[in-house]
Design an enzyme around this catalytic site. Structure first.
Site, short mmCIF file in Angstrom:
data_model
loop_
_atom_site.label_atom_id
_atom_site.label_comp_id
_atom_site.label_asym_id
_atom_site.label_seq_id
_atom_site.Cartn_x
_atom_site.Cartn_y
_atom_site.Cartn_z
N HIS A 128 0.84 -1.20 0.00
CA HIS A 128 0.00 0.00 0.00
C HIS A 128 0.87 1.25 0.00
O HIS A 128 0.64 2.18 -0.79
CB HIS A 128 -0.91 -0.02 1.23
CG HIS A 128 -1.60 1.27 1.49
ND1 HIS A 128 -2.87 1.56 1.04
CD2 HIS A 128 -1.19 2.39 2.17
CE1 HIS A 128 -3.21 2.77 1.42
NE2 HIS A 128 -2.21 3.30 2.12
N GLU A 129 1.88 1.28 0.90
CA GLU A 129 2.74 2.47 0.99
C GLU A 129 3.52 2.69 -0.30
O GLU A 129 3.67 3.83 -0.77
CB GLU A 129 3.70 2.32 2.18
CG GLU A 129 3.03 2.29 3.54
CD GLU A 129 2.24 3.56 3.83
OE1 GLU A 129 2.65 4.65 3.36
OE2 GLU A 129 1.21 3.47 4.52
N HIS B 33 1.67 4.44 -3.05
CA HIS B 33 1.70 5.91 -3.04
C HIS B 33 2.85 6.43 -3.89
O HIS B 33 2.71 7.41 -4.62
CB HIS B 33 1.83 6.44 -1.61
CG HIS B 33 0.58 6.30 -0.79
ND1 HIS B 33 -0.62 6.84 -1.19
CD2 HIS B 33 0.35 5.71 0.42
CE1 HIS B 33 -1.55 6.59 -0.28
NE2 HIS B 33 -0.99 5.90 0.70
N GLU C 13 -5.70 7.07 -0.90
CA GLU C 13 -5.68 5.85 -0.09
C GLU C 13 -6.39 4.70 -0.81
O GLU C 13 -5.91 3.56 -0.80
CB GLU C 13 -6.33 6.10 1.27
CG GLU C 13 -5.56 7.04 2.17
CD GLU C 13 -4.17 6.53 2.49
OE1 GLU C 13 -4.03 5.32 2.74
OE2 GLU C 13 -3.22 7.33 2.46
#
Length: 465
Positions: free
Chosen positions: A325-326, A329, A405
């Protein structure tokens, strides 16, 4: 109504400016208090696990999170009220010109007269931040040693807390004072286009701070160690390589000595990226999951291990999903987009500052009738005059953040991490006592991350696949 309008029009410009600032400040506070009241009503009335959460949270965890968030909300109400009253009293009683005058007296005794405006500005800034630190100390103590302690998150002793607070204040001054002095000097000598030079200076400073923070500043407060060789490190490196993330190092930070909340982030520019994992995120490395060694009482002079309040942490597969997920970004350009938005906003603010700085009414509104110090101008314009703009911008960035997100979750899903991210989000919500039910207006205004149920629903189809 017409009479009130006539009376308002008859007021001097500086009085209208002052009253507008106060009225808007209280309007924002009332709006925030209204939203918080709606959310506290949710905490008070939602006492049983909703049906849609039955497979996600047990009743015991749900009740713990409900009470924790209710205590936090109540604390936020009273601390916010105090802050608003304090700010209003400072403005009404002429606290800003008083502190400026006191700063001039102190710098004068040191041999620096009124012509040394930058020196006086630095003394003013030091006194202002010291005042803020002292008045905020009781609230910070209560939050740490009453609320966080009560709900099992605080890992600090009182001695560690004060040592940490003093260290933070000193480090902040070591950065803030030199940067401010250079900014004021650039504004003074920059001529008609000083706003361009000031913006470029703040851009360089922000990039330098981002670059050196994790390597030189953060280690002053927390212990960073390289993630030991093993399966997790190999899997992280493999995942980073698969998406061309230029990973150079992976660190574990000992966050458990301060709090049992979890986190992870990456930093660095160009081909020098590092990943930082809080030990509380890792099931295998968190001190909170380990019993004290034989002969130890589980407490030392700085921190205390609360084994009765163990946090579960995440398994390796779930840690990889969180990192997926990070890294999403980064891969999707969210970091660069946020930097661009921030710098466009910074440039606009400096440009408007250059337009407004010559308006003597702005200074007179806050008690500066004979002088127009640059630092005071920055404070008045950036903090007070721009308040409506800042509120709108903050809301827009919150909406954008939620969109980012969802996109980062979708990226992790494409990496095949949907199932593990699904379980990691549930586990982290449980470990941090997040309350999964929220008032829709409160959520829309405040939540930079989508509510848990919305994120899980977006992952659910892929998880089932």
């Amino acid at each position: 109504m017409a009479l009130a309008g006539d009376l308002w029009a008859e007021l001097p410009a500086e009085r209208r400016i002052f009253c507008s600032v106060l009225l808007f400040s209280w309007a924002v506070y009332i709006w925030e208090a209204f939203l918080a009241h709606r959310q506290r009503r949710v905490y008070r009335t939602t006492t049983h696990v909703p049906q849609e959460l039955g497979q996600i949270m047990d009743s015991e965890t749900f009740e713990k999170s409900r009470l924790y968030q209710l205590d936090k909300s109540t604390f936020s109400f009273w601390s916010g009220l105090y802050s608003e009253v304090e700010g209003t009293m400072i403005l009404l009683c002429g606290g800003i010109p008083f502190l400026w005058k006191l700063s001039g007296q102190i710098s004068g005794r040191a041999g620096f007269g009124p012509e040394y405006e930058i020196v006086q500005s630095l003394v003013f800034l030091l006194l202002a931040t010291l005042f803020s630190a002292v008045t905020g100390l009781p609230w910070s103590l209560y939050n740490t040693f009453v609320i966080e302690e009560k709900h099992g998150f605080n890992q600090q002793t009182l001695g560690f807390f004060f040592k940490d607070a003093i260290k933070k204040f000193v480090v902040t001054q070591c950065i803030l004072l030199p940067v401010t002095s250079l900014l004021l000097y650039i504004i003074k000598i920059g001529g008609d286009y000083f706003f361009i030079y000031a913006w470029l200076f703040t851009l360089v400073v922000s990039l330098v701070l981002v670059t050196i923070y994790a390597d030189y500043i953060a280690p002053l407060f927390d212990k960073f160690i390289p993630l030991p060789e093993g399966e997790l490190k190999q899997q992280i490196e493999t995942m980073a390589k698969s998406i061309d993330f230029p990973l150079t190092k992976v660190y574990v930070v000992e966050g458990s000595k301060r709090s049992s909340h979890s986190n992870a982030y990456f930093y660095g520019f160009f081909k020098n990226k590092r990943i930082v994992l809080f030990d509380t995120l890792l099931e295998d490395y968190s001190a909170l999951n380990k019993e004290p060694a034989e002969g130890e009482d589980g407490e030392n002079e700085e921190t205390k291990s609360k084994t009765k309040n163990k946090k579960q942490g995440c398994k390796n597969e779930e840690v990889l999903a969180v990192l997926g997920h990070e890294l999403g970004h980064w891969k999707l350009g969210h970091t660069v987009k946020n930097i661009i938005i921030s710098q466009m906003n910074s440039f606009l603010c400096f440009f408007l500052f250059a337009v407004l700085i010559g308006q003597k009414e702005l200074f007179a509104a806050f008690g500066f009738y004979d002088t127009q110090p640059t630092l005071i101008g920055l404070m008045i314009i950036f903090q007070f005059i721009f308040s409506p703009y800042n509120e709108v911008l903050s809301f827009c960035l919150t909406v954008l953040s939620r969109r980012f997100e969802f996109q980062a979750d979708a990226f992790a899903k494409e990496l095949g991490k949907a199932k593990d991210l699904y379980s990691a989000l549930i586990k982290l919500n449980k470990d941090n006592l997040g309350f999964p039910v929220s008032d829709w207006i409160f959520s829309m205004w405040h939540y930079s991350h989508p509510p848990l149920l919305e994120r899980l629903q977006a992952l659910k189809d892929a998880k089932q696949e």
